[in-house]
Design an enzyme around this catalytic site. Structure first.
Site, PDB file in Angstrom:
ATOM      1  N   LYS A  22      26.186  -2.066  -0.842  1.00 43.29           N
ATOM      2  CA  LYS A  22      26.167  -2.564  -2.227  1.00 43.29           C
ATOM      3  C   LYS A  22      25.353  -3.844  -2.319  1.00 43.29           C
ATOM      4  O   LYS A  22      24.527  -4.009  -3.211  1.00 43.29           O
ATOM      5  CB  LYS A  22      27.613  -2.825  -2.682  1.00 43.29           C
ATOM      6  CG  LYS A  22      27.730  -3.702  -3.902  1.00 43.29           C
ATOM      7  CD  LYS A  22      29.178  -3.945  -4.284  1.00 43.29           C
ATOM      8  CE  LYS A  22      29.817  -5.163  -3.673  1.00 43.29           C
ATOM      9  NZ  LYS A  22      29.345  -6.453  -4.192  1.00 43.29           N
ATOM     10  N   ASN A  23      25.594  -4.749  -1.366  1.00 41.52           N
ATOM     11  CA  ASN A  23      24.937  -6.064  -1.463  1.00 41.52           C
ATOM     12  C   ASN A  23      23.442  -6.008  -1.165  1.00 41.52           C
ATOM     13  O   ASN A  23      22.713  -6.946  -1.466  1.00 41.52           O
ATOM     14  CB  ASN A  23      25.619  -7.068  -0.525  1.00 41.52           C
ATOM     15  CG  ASN A  23      26.987  -7.467  -1.056  1.00 41.52           C
ATOM     16  OD1 ASN A  23      27.307  -7.188  -2.217  1.00 41.52           O
ATOM     17  ND2 ASN A  23      27.805  -8.096  -0.225  1.00 41.52           N
ATOM     18  N   CYS A 118      34.546 -17.232 -10.450  1.00 42.75           N
ATOM     19  CA  CYS A 118      35.408 -16.084 -10.209  1.00 42.75           C
ATOM     20  C   CYS A 118      36.536 -16.487  -9.284  1.00 42.75           C
ATOM     21  O   CYS A 118      36.596 -17.630  -8.835  1.00 42.75           O
ATOM     22  CB  CYS A 118      34.616 -14.898  -9.686  1.00 42.75           C
ATOM     23  SG  CYS A 118      34.018 -15.139  -8.045  1.00 42.75           S
ATOM     24  N   ARG A 123      31.028 -20.891  -7.681  1.00 39.98           N
ATOM     25  CA  ARG A 123      29.807 -20.109  -7.532  1.00 39.98           C
ATOM     26  C   ARG A 123      28.689 -20.500  -8.509  1.00 39.98           C
ATOM     27  O   ARG A 123      28.296 -19.717  -9.373  1.00 39.98           O
ATOM     28  CB  ARG A 123      30.122 -18.619  -7.606  1.00 39.98           C
ATOM     29  CG  ARG A 123      31.195 -18.238  -6.602  1.00 39.98           C
ATOM     30  CD  ARG A 123      31.463 -16.772  -6.562  1.00 39.98           C
ATOM     31  NE  ARG A 123      30.491 -16.053  -5.770  1.00 39.98           N
ATOM     32  CZ  ARG A 123      30.589 -14.752  -5.503  1.00 39.98           C
ATOM     33  NH1 ARG A 123      31.580 -14.054  -5.973  1.00 39.98           N
ATOM     34  NH2 ARG A 123      29.676 -14.153  -4.770  1.00 39.98           N
ATOM     35  N   ASP A 307      32.831 -12.132   3.844  1.00 43.09           N
ATOM     36  CA  ASP A 307      33.311 -10.877   3.255  1.00 43.09           C
ATOM     37  C   ASP A 307      34.227 -10.086   4.190  1.00 43.09           C
ATOM     38  O   ASP A 307      34.746  -9.038   3.807  1.00 43.09           O
ATOM     39  CB  ASP A 307      32.121  -9.993   2.856  1.00 43.09           C
ATOM     40  CG  ASP A 307      31.510 -10.427   1.538  1.00 43.09           C
ATOM     41  OD1 ASP A 307      32.095 -11.283   0.854  1.00 43.09           O
ATOM     42  OD2 ASP A 307      30.434  -9.905   1.175  1.00 43.09           O
ATOM     43  N   ARG A 399      34.686  -1.590  -7.345  1.00 42.12           N
ATOM     44  CA  ARG A 399      33.427  -2.342  -7.463  1.00 42.12           C
ATOM     45  C   ARG A 399      32.569  -2.199  -6.207  1.00 42.12           C
ATOM     46  O   ARG A 399      31.347  -2.271  -6.284  1.00 42.12           O
ATOM     47  CB  ARG A 399      33.717  -3.838  -7.663  1.00 42.12           C
ATOM     48  CG  ARG A 399      34.028  -4.241  -9.077  1.00 42.12           C
ATOM     49  CD  ARG A 399      33.997  -5.743  -9.205  1.00 42.12           C
ATOM     50  NE  ARG A 399      32.866  -6.286  -8.493  1.00 42.12           N
ATOM     51  CZ  ARG A 399      32.884  -7.368  -7.706  1.00 42.12           C
ATOM     52  NH1 ARG A 399      33.976  -8.058  -7.562  1.00 42.12           N
ATOM     53  NH2 ARG A 399      31.808  -7.774  -7.099  1.00 42.12           N
TER      54      ARG A 399
HETATM   55  C1  UD1 Z   1      27.932 -14.920  -0.875  1.00 40.72           C
HETATM   56  C2  UD1 Z   1      27.885 -14.801   0.626  1.00 40.72           C
HETATM   57  C3  UD1 Z   1      27.519 -13.378   0.941  1.00 40.72           C
HETATM   58  C4  UD1 Z   1      28.540 -12.455   0.287  1.00 40.72           C
HETATM   59  C5  UD1 Z   1      28.670 -12.726  -1.204  1.00 40.72           C
HETATM   60  C6  UD1 Z   1      29.804 -11.961  -1.846  1.00 40.72           C
HETATM   61  C7  UD1 Z   1      27.091 -16.332   2.355  1.00 40.72           C
HETATM   62  C8  UD1 Z   1      26.105 -17.362   2.712  1.00 40.72           C
HETATM   63  N1  UD1 Z   1      26.941 -15.743   1.157  1.00 40.72           N
HETATM   64  O1  UD1 Z   1      26.674 -14.644  -1.423  1.00 40.72           O
HETATM   65  O2  UD1 Z   1      27.497 -13.159   2.326  1.00 40.72           O
HETATM   66  O3  UD1 Z   1      28.218 -11.126   0.473  1.00 40.72           O
HETATM   67  O4  UD1 Z   1      28.915 -14.089  -1.406  1.00 40.72           O
HETATM   68  O5  UD1 Z   1      31.032 -12.348  -1.366  1.00 40.72           O
HETATM   69  O6  UD1 Z   1      27.969 -16.014   3.116  1.00 40.72           O
HETATM   70  N2  UD1 Z   1      25.792 -22.278  -3.909  1.00 40.72           N
HETATM   71  C9  UD1 Z   1      25.519 -23.381  -4.693  1.00 40.72           C
HETATM   72  N3  UD1 Z   1      24.533 -23.277  -5.638  1.00 40.72           N
HETATM   73  C10 UD1 Z   1      23.792 -22.140  -5.811  1.00 40.72           C
HETATM   74  C11 UD1 Z   1      24.072 -21.006  -4.992  1.00 40.72           C
HETATM   75  C12 UD1 Z   1      25.083 -21.123  -4.043  1.00 40.72           C
HETATM   76  O7  UD1 Z   1      26.157 -24.417  -4.567  1.00 40.72           O
HETATM   77  O8  UD1 Z   1      22.902 -22.103  -6.664  1.00 40.72           O
HETATM   78  C13 UD1 Z   1      26.868 -22.356  -2.877  1.00 40.72           C
HETATM   79  C14 UD1 Z   1      28.033 -21.402  -3.171  1.00 40.72           C
HETATM   80  O9  UD1 Z   1      28.998 -21.959  -4.013  1.00 40.72           O
HETATM   81  C15 UD1 Z   1      28.548 -21.114  -1.779  1.00 40.72           C
HETATM   82  C16 UD1 Z   1      27.302 -21.140  -0.919  1.00 40.72           C
HETATM   83  O10 UD1 Z   1      26.342 -21.909  -1.649  1.00 40.72           O
HETATM   84  O11 UD1 Z   1      29.403 -22.120  -1.344  1.00 40.72           O
HETATM   85  C17 UD1 Z   1      26.714 -19.778  -0.594  1.00 40.72           C
HETATM   86  O12 UD1 Z   1      26.571 -19.057  -1.792  1.00 40.72           O
HETATM   87  P1  UD1 Z   1      25.616 -17.801  -1.950  1.00 40.72           P
HETATM   88  O13 UD1 Z   1      25.174 -17.324  -0.619  1.00 40.72           O
HETATM   89  O14 UD1 Z   1      24.588 -18.084  -2.967  1.00 40.72           O
HETATM   90  O15 UD1 Z   1      26.598 -16.785  -2.609  1.00 40.72           O
HETATM   91  P2  UD1 Z   1      26.305 -15.288  -2.850  1.00 40.72           P
HETATM   92  O16 UD1 Z   1      24.865 -15.011  -3.037  1.00 40.72           O
HETATM   93  O17 UD1 Z   1      27.276 -14.851  -3.876  1.00 40.72           O
END
Ligand code: UD1
Length: 419
Positions: A22-23, A118, A123, A307, A399
């Site tokens: 999915k990801n 969420c 996030r 995850d 999901r």
């Molecule tokens: C993250 C996980 C991913 C997982 C997905 C769903 C990591 C690095 N990422 O991806 O493996 O599949 O959730 O659970 O393990 N952040 C900021 N500002 C931003 C973007 C991110 O502060 O603009 C912070 C987030 O709050 C978090 C970290 O950076 O603490 C990593 O976030 P990110 O990798 O962007 O999250 P996802 O892409 O959702």
């Protein structure tokens, strides 16, 4: 609302195949916006988030047709009319923000709903926005939407302040059609990001790793028609491996290159599971005695995946001795702890750390799902519990897990979906 009824304890055995990731599929689908010609994406998982992304693309004007088995789509984005991603579509799936990079790069305009916070944390998307701004995107945030425009996306050098999967993906997509060269530093290197890059490269994108976390992208004028098959789901594979380790199981998990989850395989070996790997197969036997892990910490890839944190916790509840998990990616990813305690687990949460006192004898109970991975952890726990468990709000699971009940039933789990 649908619920799962599980009667345990069950022992998993046999073989299971993982679906497409999915990801990986979500950014790949978003990136099809960059193409004028028809592209075909295969090995899509049949899960709700994919449906939502398809609906989002259709709402923009994509012409999409599914194969009979619904695992492959042909997408033609030459007639995209709108560059507006509504709250209604983005609210249920954070990956909606991934259309921002491709839309702004291809059409110079995008209005995309801000994803909400969420269950698992705040996030934010500040790194997506500051990175795109460096590529000459202008934006303002009004009434819950990002209003963005750009005369032309222009290559630049960007260093992400923190490793982010989503921000890396958005910036790769935007840079693919940019004018000139972009260097992205401190990128996430998750396998799903590599899958997105491989897909774009089959269409002619010029993307190269020039360091462990550094990408060089030369913008191209357009991308060519292509056919691509999405990688297998490493989190689903890890979840099934944990099911086997937890239940003294004997399971063949098919459809993923085991090297991709090497970190987690090594952790499973440490707790006592017997594991053999082949090209696209993991053979895992659970042992009678589960050993504790003094400390495991979630980290960006190739570290231990956030995850899989909730699922590992279930295993550690059954281990001999005390274990500690530290969640470093998200600030609120322990909602499963309270539910696991209802089965008999002994867990204390202190800020980023969860201390798990092993040796729990789970007894079935009614449980409430909260987010995708927490929900599957409850399913695992119910499988290892004595007696009947009822798991509520299983829509979270649909999901991201395809036919979870059917797959589990096939490997020996007494599970029923009821209304
Ligand atoms: C993250 C996980 C991913 C997982 C997905 C769903 C990591 C690095 N990422 O991806 O493996 O599949 O959730 O659970 O393990 N952040 C900021 N500002 C931003 C973007 C991110 O502060 O603009 C912070 C987030 O709050 C978090 C970290 O950076 O603490 C990593 O976030 P990110 O990798 O962007 O999250 P996802 O892409 O959702």
């Amino acid at each position: 609302m649908e619920k799962f009824v599980i009667k345990g304890p069950c022992r998993v055995k046999g073989a299971v195949s993982v679906s497409g990731s999915k990801n990986a599929a979500l950014p790949i689908l978003a990136s099809t916006i960059l193409f004028d010609k028809t592209v075909e994406i295969k090995n899509l998982p049949r899960v709700k988030d994919i449906e939502t992304m398809i609906n989002l693309l259709r709402s923009l004007g994509s012409k999409i047709s599914f194969s009979k088995n619904k695992r492959a789509v042909k997408i033609n984005n030459s007639k995209i009319k709108k560059t507006f991603a509504s709250y209604n579509l983005v609210k249920t799936m954070r990956a909606g923000i991934l259309v921002l990079g491709p839309l702004i790069s291809k059409y110079g305009s995008a209005t995309v709903s801000m994803p909400g916070g969420c269950q698992i944390g705040v996030r934010p998307i500040n790194y997506h926005l500051s990175g795109l701004k460096k590529l000459k995107m202008n934006y303002e945030i009004k009434r819950g939407y990002v209003y963005a425009n750009a005369k032309r996306i222009v290559g630049s050098v960007i260093k992400f302040p923190k490793i982010s999967v989503g921000a890396t993906e958005n910036l790769i997509m935007a840079s693919t059609l940019a004018s000139g060269k972009t260097i992205l530093k401190n990128c996430a290197i998750e396998p799903e990001i590599k899958d997105l890059i491989n897909f774009l490269k089959t269409g002619g994108a010029k993307i190269k790793w020039i360091g462990k976390r550094t990408l060089e992208i030369y913008g191209v004028k357009s991308l060519d028609s292509t056919i691509y098959s999405v990688m297998g789901d490493r989190i689903e594979a890890g979840t099934f491996c944990i099911a086997s380790a937890l239940t003294q199981g004997d399971l063949n998990v098919n459809g993923l290159n085991p090297k991709i989850i090497n970190t987690e395989i090594n952790l499973l070996k440490k707790i006592g599971a017997k594991i053999k790997t082949k090209k696209n197969q993991i053979i895992i036997k659970g042992s009678k005695k589960i050993k504790n892990l003094s400390l495991i910490t979630t980290k960006e890839y190739p570290g231990f995946a956030t995850d899989l944190q909730a699922q590992f916790m279930v295993l550690l509840c059954k281990a001999k001795g005390r274990s500690v998990i530290q969640e470093n990616i998200f600030e609120n990813r322990y909602s499963h702890c309270a539910e696991l305690r209802r089965l008999g687990a002994s867990i204390i949460v202190k800020s980023k750390k969860a201390i798990i006192y092993g040796g729990a004898d789970f007894e079935g109970a009614e449980l409430m799902s909260s987010d995708l991975r927490a929900s599957v952890a409850l399913v695992l726990a119910a499988i290892a519990s004595k007696g009947k468990s009822i798991i509520h709000r299983i829509y979270h699971l649909s999901r991201g897990y395809e036919n979870l009940d059917k797959k589990l039933k096939k490997i020996g789990v007494n599970i029923k979906k009821i209304r």
